[in-house]
Design a protein around this motif. Structure first.
Motif, short mmCIF file in Angstrom:
data_model
loop_
_atom_site.label_atom_id
_atom_site.label_comp_id
_atom_site.label_asym_id
_atom_site.label_seq_id
_atom_site.Cartn_x
_atom_site.Cartn_y
_atom_site.Cartn_z
N ALA A 188 -15.36 44.89 -122.66
CA ALA A 188 -15.42 43.66 -121.87
C ALA A 188 -16.86 43.21 -121.70
N THR A 189 -17.04 41.90 -121.72
CA THR A 189 -18.39 41.35 -121.62
C THR A 189 -18.92 41.54 -120.20
N PRO A 190 -20.11 42.14 -120.04
CA PRO A 190 -20.66 42.34 -118.71
C PRO A 190 -21.14 41.03 -118.10
N VAL A 191 -21.28 41.05 -116.79
CA VAL A 191 -21.78 39.87 -116.08
C VAL A 191 -23.22 39.61 -116.50
N PRO A 192 -23.61 38.34 -116.70
CA PRO A 192 -25.00 38.05 -117.06
C PRO A 192 -25.97 38.65 -116.04
N GLY A 193 -27.05 39.24 -116.55
CA GLY A 193 -28.03 39.89 -115.69
C GLY A 193 -27.74 41.33 -115.40
N THR A 194 -26.60 41.83 -115.91
CA THR A 194 -26.24 43.22 -115.66
C THR A 194 -27.15 44.15 -116.45
N ILE A 195 -27.58 45.23 -115.80
CA ILE A 195 -28.38 46.25 -116.45
C ILE A 195 -27.43 47.31 -116.99
N ILE A 196 -27.49 47.55 -118.29
CA ILE A 196 -26.61 48.53 -118.93
C ILE A 196 -27.44 49.74 -119.34
N ILE A 197 -27.05 50.91 -118.86
CA ILE A 197 -27.68 52.16 -119.26
C ILE A 197 -26.67 52.91 -120.11
N GLU A 198 -26.93 53.01 -121.40
CA GLU A 198 -26.00 53.65 -122.31
C GLU A 198 -26.14 55.16 -122.24
N THR A 199 -25.29 55.86 -122.96
CA THR A 199 -25.32 57.32 -122.96
C THR A 199 -26.56 57.81 -123.72
N PRO A 200 -27.01 59.04 -123.44
CA PRO A 200 -28.17 59.57 -124.18
C PRO A 200 -27.96 59.58 -125.69
N LEU A 201 -26.73 59.80 -126.15
CA LEU A 201 -26.46 59.80 -127.58
C LEU A 201 -26.73 58.43 -128.19
N MET A 202 -26.30 57.38 -127.51
CA MET A 202 -26.53 56.02 -128.02
C MET A 202 -28.02 55.68 -128.03
N ILE A 203 -28.73 56.09 -126.99
CA ILE A 203 -30.16 55.82 -126.93
C ILE A 203 -30.89 56.57 -128.03
N ALA A 204 -30.51 57.84 -128.26
CA ALA A 204 -31.14 58.63 -129.31
C ALA A 204 -30.86 58.05 -130.69
N ALA A 205 -29.66 57.48 -130.88
CA ALA A 205 -29.34 56.84 -132.16
C ALA A 205 -30.20 55.61 -132.37
N LYS A 206 -30.51 54.87 -131.31
CA LYS A 206 -31.35 53.68 -131.42
C LYS A 206 -32.80 54.04 -131.75
N THR A 207 -33.31 55.08 -131.10
CA THR A 207 -34.71 55.44 -131.27
C THR A 207 -34.95 56.34 -132.47
N GLY A 208 -33.89 56.86 -133.08
CA GLY A 208 -34.05 57.69 -134.27
C GLY A 208 -34.37 59.14 -133.98
N VAL A 209 -34.04 59.62 -132.79
CA VAL A 209 -34.30 61.02 -132.43
C VAL A 209 -33.16 61.86 -132.99
N LYS A 210 -33.33 62.30 -134.22
CA LYS A 210 -32.25 63.01 -134.89
C LYS A 210 -32.00 64.38 -134.28
N GLU A 211 -33.04 65.01 -133.69
CA GLU A 211 -32.84 66.31 -133.06
C GLU A 211 -31.82 66.22 -131.92
N MET A 212 -31.92 65.17 -131.12
CA MET A 212 -30.99 65.02 -130.00
C MET A 212 -29.61 64.62 -130.49
N VAL A 213 -29.56 63.79 -131.50
CA VAL A 213 -28.25 63.39 -132.05
C VAL A 213 -27.50 64.61 -132.57
N GLU A 214 -28.19 65.46 -133.31
CA GLU A 214 -27.56 66.66 -133.86
C GLU A 214 -27.09 67.60 -132.75
N LYS A 215 -27.92 67.79 -131.73
CA LYS A 215 -27.57 68.74 -130.66
C LYS A 215 -26.42 68.22 -129.82
N ILE A 216 -26.41 66.93 -129.50
CA ILE A 216 -25.32 66.38 -128.70
C ILE A 216 -24.00 66.44 -129.46
#
Length: 658
Positions: free
Chosen positions: A320-348
């Protein structure tokens, strides 16, 4: 108090402030001894007293003299605070001055846990600013106090919910963070997975710091740095630094030697990577599946709204589309996938394999995120996961884009057309083909909600890049073809008129000086100049004559024709110069030749140096075309959009408290 007394008090304050600002501490201490009523008075606009200013000056001896002198008023002077409720110990801890912390802390140990307006204790500030020695000393001073409760650790958290572990990781002080992990083992679960008021755990911050991991930090570094990095040996930290070690406070000679020869920073980088990996493993060991599946959704000025990831049958609700202005904090796995931290992706994925199905508010799983943020190492890891089914790779986001659609979108538009867009276009093509070959068959023909296939998106988004590259190719080729044609003409003329002329005694017309060793150099180099200039001219003319605007043209033309043509042109110029020098050998007498020799050496050295320095420019694109795939760059976007909002909220809180 009469007006005259008030005026006298103001004069004393101004005189005291002036002496302190000028660093005349002997006068300050003398006034301090004589005037008891000015010892706690605020003398600056920020309500600092004399002891505050002495600490800020960094003069430990002056601080010690003041602390020793005010025995009778010690509680009042040492506990005096400024406009942010900072005591002198707060300032000493933020500066990391262990000597001042020791003097003030020994005089009043209760100051270690005294909070300022933001709820920060001196111990908290020492961790926030990465002052490891001061932090350890204050910690041991606090826990050895008789009135300390074994369950009271409120000093490790400030008003906005950040713990000392949050701050140490966010500010990149991993030497302090690893100490915190060992010192607070009895609170490891509570501290490590505690969310602040924004909704972040230390693991979120770690995932958003790719420079703290070896795989992302060493990417693009020189070979020399990588070799030096591998030379150092850094062990994991098994326990916190003991109090005896803190009291020694002396550096090993080997570390000093590394610092002197310039290797110290590389060693510190490896220490950071080792300890960061250790912290990550410790955090994940104390995390639960529920912790790893929570996505935070909040509107600024509202409370947190924590929602678990929905199952596949309720996928429409989770998207569902969040309300405009909403701050979304994704899971650590999603953040690690965005930043390219493969060590964390593998461990999770190893500890929480079910989290691979999680999607964010845009409907993207980690496969789509890795393709969208062009994290090739993460994408490779996902391709190798045996538990991944085709459904994970076939998943689309809210716009109907699969991973190939996202990979086809243009990453970043570079301003430099020569060494920038040419290489960028090659990386764009190789990245797109890599993702295409990794995906299940048939996805390259799928349409998104805008009725576009991945190929359509690639052609449309790269149209301007291909056009500008084509214009640059034509302009560069035309300019280079003029030079190569001139070199070809000169080389042909030199080759036709050899030094000494030809022998007309026979029909073959051999050169008269053909048996001379220098003449052989002239013959080989003049032929080489003619040969390479001819090839370079043909390469440049073929580019100008070509009108193809296809993707394949953008892939092969710059690297097969242009750069090889420029390389051959420079080689022909070098050959032409050598043949010219060899020809002069026969035209000049010995005396003139010796005088002209330095000029030949200088010009020859400059020419060779120019060619050598330009080799990466000529061969770099060619090597890039045959080297392993590297994802092209994209616009830098922080994976956690919370820092600015957090700072604004902190300012609002401080203003409201004021």
């Amino acid at each position: 108090m009469s007006s005259s007394d008030v005026e006298l008090q103001e004069n004393k304050r101004d005189k005291l402030r002036s002496a302190a600002m000028k660093g005349k501490w002997s006068e300050v201490i003398e006034m301090y001894k004589q005037e008891r009523d000015i010892r706690t008075v605020a003398i600056t606009a920020t309500r600092d007293n004399v002891l505050h200013m002495a600490v800020s000056s960094g003069d430990a001896k002056v601080v010690a003299d003041i602390v020793d002198f005010v025995c009778a008023e010690r509680d009042v002077v040492l506990r005096a605070y400024n406009d942010r409720n900072n005591t002198p110990l707060h300032l000493a801890a933020s500066m990391g001055n262990v000597e001042m912390c020791r003097k003030i802390g020994d005089a009043d140990p209760s100051l270690v846990t005294r909070c300022n307006i933001a709820g920060e204790t001196p111990l908290f500030l020492a961790a926030l600013y990465g002052n490891k020695t001061a932090f350890l000393w204050l910690h041991y001073l606090y826990i050895e106090s008789p009135e300390v409760s074994s369950t009271d650790f409120s000093h490790y958290m400030r008003n906005n919910g950040d713990t000392i572990l949050h701050c140490a990781i966010a500010e990149g002080h991993f030497d302090v963070a690893i100490e915190i992990v060992h010192l607070y083992k009895n609170l490891v679960k509570e501290m490590m997975m505690r969310r602040n008021k924004v909704g972040l755990t230390p693991l979120h911050l770690l995932a958003a710091t790719p420079s703290a991991f070896k795989s992302t930090c060493l990417h693009g570094r020189s070979i020399l740095v990588c070799l030096i990095y591998g030379f150092f040996r850094v062990e994991e930290k098994k326990q916190a630094t003991m109090k005896e070690e803190v009291e020694q406070c002396e550096r090993k000679s080997r570390v000093k030697f590394y610092q002197e020869i310039g290797f110290y920073q590389i060693r510190k980088m490896k220490e950071k990577h080792t300890w960061c990996l250790q912290i990550m493993n410790e955090l994940l060991q104390h995390a639960s599946d529920e912790d790893m599946s929570k996505i935070i959704s909040r509107i600024p000025s509202e409370h947190l709204s924590i929602s678990l990831e929905k199952e596949e049958d309720n996928e429409s609700e989770s998207m569902a589309t969040p309300v405009p202005g909403t701050i979304i904090i994704e899971t650590p796995l999603m953040i690690a996938a965005k930043t390219g931290v493969k060590e964390m992706v593998e461990k999770i994925l190893e500890l929480f394999p079910t989290r691979i199905k999680d999607v964010n508010d845009e409907g993207k799983n980690i496969v789509l995120l890795a393709a969208d943020y062009r994290q090739i190492e993460v994408f490779r890891i996902l391709c190798k996961q045996k538990r991944l089914t085709e459904s994970i790779f076939r998943q689309v986001d809210k716009e109907g884009n699969n991973a190939l659609h996202l990979a086809a979108m243009l990453g970043v538009k570079l301003d430099s057309l020569y060494h920038g867009e040419t290489l960028s276009m090659l990386r764009e093509i190789k990245w797109f083909e890599f993702v295409k070959n990794s995906m299940p068959p048939g996805l390259s023909e799928r349409y998104n909600r805008k009725m576009e296939t991945p190929d359509d998106i690639f052609r449309h988004s790269h149209k301007e890049l291909m056009r500008s590259e084509r214009e640059w190719l034509n302009q560069t080729s035309q300019a280079c073809s003029v030079v190569s044609t001139l070199v070809l003409s000169v080389a042909f003329a030199i080759r036709s008129n050899v030094p000494g002329g030809y022998d007309g005694s026979n029909n073959k017309g051999f050169a008269i000086l053909r048996n001379n060793k220098v003449f052989k150099w002239f013959e080989v180099c003049s032929s080489g100049a003619l040969f390479f200039s001819l090839i370079s001219t043909i390469c440049f003319l073929s580019i100008v004559a070509s009108r193809s605007q296809s993707v394949n043209s953008c892939r092969y033309v710059p690297f097969i024709r242009l750069h090889f043509g420029m390389l051959f042109m420079f080689i022909s110029i070098v050959y032409l110069w050598i043949s010219f020098c060899a020809g002069d050998f026969f035209m000049l007498d010995d005396d003139t030749l010796h005088k002209a020799l330095p000029s030949y050496v200088v010009v020859s050295s400059v020419t060779i140096l120019l060619v050598v320095t330009q080799l990466p420019t000529f061969l770099g694109p060619t090597l890039a075309s045959i080297s392993p795939i590297q994802a092209p760059r994209r616009k830098t976007t922080h994976p956690i959009e919370y820092r600015r909002a957090k700072e604004k909220e902190n300012n609002i809180d401080l203003n409201s408290q004021d």
